[in-house]
Structure formats: C-alpha cells, structure tokens
Write a protein that holds these residues in place. Structure first.
Motif, PDB file in Angstrom:
ATOM      1  N   MET A  28      -6.215  -7.006  -6.647  1.00 48.36           N
ATOM      2  CA  MET A  28      -5.023  -6.428  -5.372  1.00 48.36           C
ATOM      3  C   MET A  28      -5.531  -5.663  -4.892  1.00 48.36           C
ATOM      4  N   ALA A  29      -4.541  -4.812  -4.161  1.00 52.63           N
ATOM      5  CA  ALA A  29      -4.695  -3.295  -3.932  1.00 52.63           C
ATOM      6  C   ALA A  29      -4.067  -2.290  -4.597  1.00 52.63           C
ATOM      7  N   ALA A  30      -4.673  -1.260  -5.109  1.00 57.57           N
ATOM      8  CA  ALA A  30      -3.938  -0.659  -5.893  1.00 57.57           C
ATOM      9  C   ALA A  30      -2.952   0.302  -4.988  1.00 57.57           C
ATOM     10  N   LYS A  31      -2.282   1.236  -5.714  1.00 58.43           N
ATOM     11  CA  LYS A  31      -0.844   1.397  -5.214  1.00 58.43           C
ATOM     12  C   LYS A  31      -1.415   2.420  -4.274  1.00 58.43           C
ATOM     13  N   GLY A  32      -0.508   2.603  -2.992  1.00 58.68           N
ATOM     14  CA  GLY A  32      -0.818   3.876  -2.053  1.00 58.68           C
ATOM     15  C   GLY A  32      -2.049   2.421  -1.162  1.00 58.68           C
ATOM     16  N   GLU A  33      -2.997   2.372  -1.755  1.00 58.29           N
ATOM     17  CA  GLU A  33      -4.690   1.925  -1.013  1.00 58.29           C
ATOM     18  C   GLU A  33      -4.370   1.143   0.621  1.00 58.29           C
ATOM     19  N   TRP A  34      -4.615   1.830   1.428  1.00 54.07           N
ATOM     20  CA  TRP A  34      -4.514   0.735   2.838  1.00 54.07           C
ATOM     21  C   TRP A  34      -6.180   0.047   3.074  1.00 54.07           C
TER      22      TRP A  34
END
Length: 285
Positions: free
Chosen positions: A56-62
């Motif tokens: 998963m992408a971490a919170k706030g990552e683009w």
C-alpha cells in the motif's frame, strides 16, 4: 490536630495518585506487550508483475506510474521486436490513509480510463495473524467505442469492473507468495468469444536474490470460458530493481494489456507466439 488531619489527607491523596499512575503505566506496558508487530514489505512494488500486490501507499504518499508493453517479440524485425506496437499506461496513486490507496490511469489500449481503490483489511503480524488481506477494485471506461460502430451503444456499455481479494504471506526475508481470487464483469462483450462475467484464481510470488533485486512471477487460471475461447491464461515473469526513490520492473508476459480487466481475460500469447516485453516504473513523492 487540624494540621495533622490535613497532612494525613494530603498524604493519602498523594499515595492514591501514585498508585493510579503506576496502574496506568502497567496497563500501557501490557498493551505494548500485547500489540503485535506488523510484517513489512512482502512485495516491494505496488504490482507483482502486472497483477496488484498487497503493498500500500503510505498516508500522504503520491506515486507516479509509467508503464509500457511492447508488441510481440516473436515477430522479429517485422515490428522491430515489438517496438512498433507498444501500449502505454500513465497513472498515479495516492495514499489517502494508511489503509486506503486510490488510483487513476490512462491506457492507450481502447483509450481506457481506469479508476482503482485498494484497502487493507488485515496485516500479517510477527507471531500473530498469518497473512495480509487487501481488497482491490477497478472500474474501466472504454472511451474508444463509437456510436457509428455500435448504434445502440449506451453510456454503461463502456464500463467494465474487476473485484479482487489479495492474500499474501511473507515466508522469509527473501520469499513471499500471494493468492488472488477475482471476479471480472464486462458490460459490453462478445458472447462468441467470452463470458460476460468471469471468475479467476491467480497466484504470484517474489524471490529476492540480492539486496535490491528480486525475481517475480504470476499466473491466473480462468474457470468459466466459452467452448471456442481464443484466449490464454495470463502468465508473466519479471524482475524488480530498487533504485532509491523508485522501483523499476522488467516483465515478459503472454498478455500485452495492462488494465486488469483486459490483462486477465484477453491474453493471446502462448510463449511460442505472443511474448510481450515491457516495464513498470513507479516514482514516489
């Protein structure tokens, strides 16, 4: 006498506060001991090869994604080993929360727009829960369809969907496996070639053979097909290369498509004819 009573009350209050603080500290320690440590990085890439992984992408990552699948390698110089017939995918992912990743991509195949949602249900834990479970859904919009070709075309005919349950386990620092049951539905389809709704079971794996490289593979079995089905079960192998802020993936596949609906249901190659080379490049911001 009054001073003695007052001092006694103060002492009792301090003693009670101390006991309460000790109880809170013990409760926090017990909670920390009971809290399981999550297993990290079963897969380094958002995709195993073309199939989604439980990462998963971490919170706030683009994430910015560029992917290519070139034409059939076996045609040789006829199409310059596939370079003349490349498909392209451009997209992005955003970590809305630690457990939710939202995505969007545009594919040259059928001028398809693909929207995706990925959410973690359970995480594998050290000496705890044995697997990571992630839900993944896509919605495709085929913008290439024309009224002239399909006079009775409606807006909903452009839509197709995939629903997947990603179940992975990291067995060691070098080896991970993922099982993915899925359901795919197309609003517009050719009944002579395929079923409107299809069920599949996919298996993928990763073996890390150096600090920054791993060998990946994936295969999907289609269960309900028509009698004269022209398509193959998708099979892809690849290599992950970690280079600081991004993951670069090289793949060989019998399916040229990169959107999930088409990748899993319209593979044409059998590795005698129909071998497609390509890559995925993810950049994290």
């Amino acid at each position: 006498m009054k001073k003695i009573v007052a001092l006694a009350w103060i002492a009792m209050g301090c003693y009670s506060t101390t006991l309460h603080a000790q109880d809170d500290l013990l409760n926090e320690l017990n909670q920390d001991q009971n809290k399981k440590e999550a297993v990290s990085a079963a897969f380094k890439g958002q995709q195993i090869c073309t199939m989604q992984s439980t990462k998963m992408a971490a919170k706030g990552e683009w994430y910015f994604l560029v992917a290519h699948r070139f034409g059939d390698l076996t045609n040789g110089f006829e199409n310059f080993f596939g370079l003349d017939n490349a498909l392209t995918k451009l997209g992005g992912l955003y970590g809305a929360t630690e457990w939710l990743t939202l995505g969007f991509s545009r594919h040259t195949l059928a001028k398809t727009y693909e929207f995706s949602g990925k959410y973690r249900l359970m995480a594998q834990e050290v000496d705890g829960f044995p697997v990571t479970i992630v839900g993944y859904h896509t919605m495709d919009i085929n913008s290439q369809l024309e009224k002239e070709e399909y006079p009775e075309l409606s807006g909903t005919d452009r839509f197709a969907f995939s629903n997947q349950l990603l179940i992975s386990r990291k067995f060691s620092e070098n080896f991970s496996l993922q099982l993915t049951p899925m359901y795919i539905h197309k609003n517009l389809y050719d009944p002579l070639l395929e079923e409107k709704s299809q069920f599949l079971m996919a298996l993928g794996g990763r073996y890390k053979f150096s600090k920054r490289c791993s060998f990946n593979w994936e295969y999907a079995q289609r269960f309900n097909t028509v009698s004269n089905d022209p398509y193959q079960n998708p099979l892809t192998v690849g290599v992950d290369i970690e280079t600081g802020g991004h993951v670069f993936q090289l793949v060989l596949s019998n399916s040229q498509a990169m959107n999930d609906v088409s990748y899993f249901t319209t593979a044409t190659g059998d590795f005698n004819r129909g071998i497609f080379f390509g890559f995925n490049l993810y950049r994290v911001f």
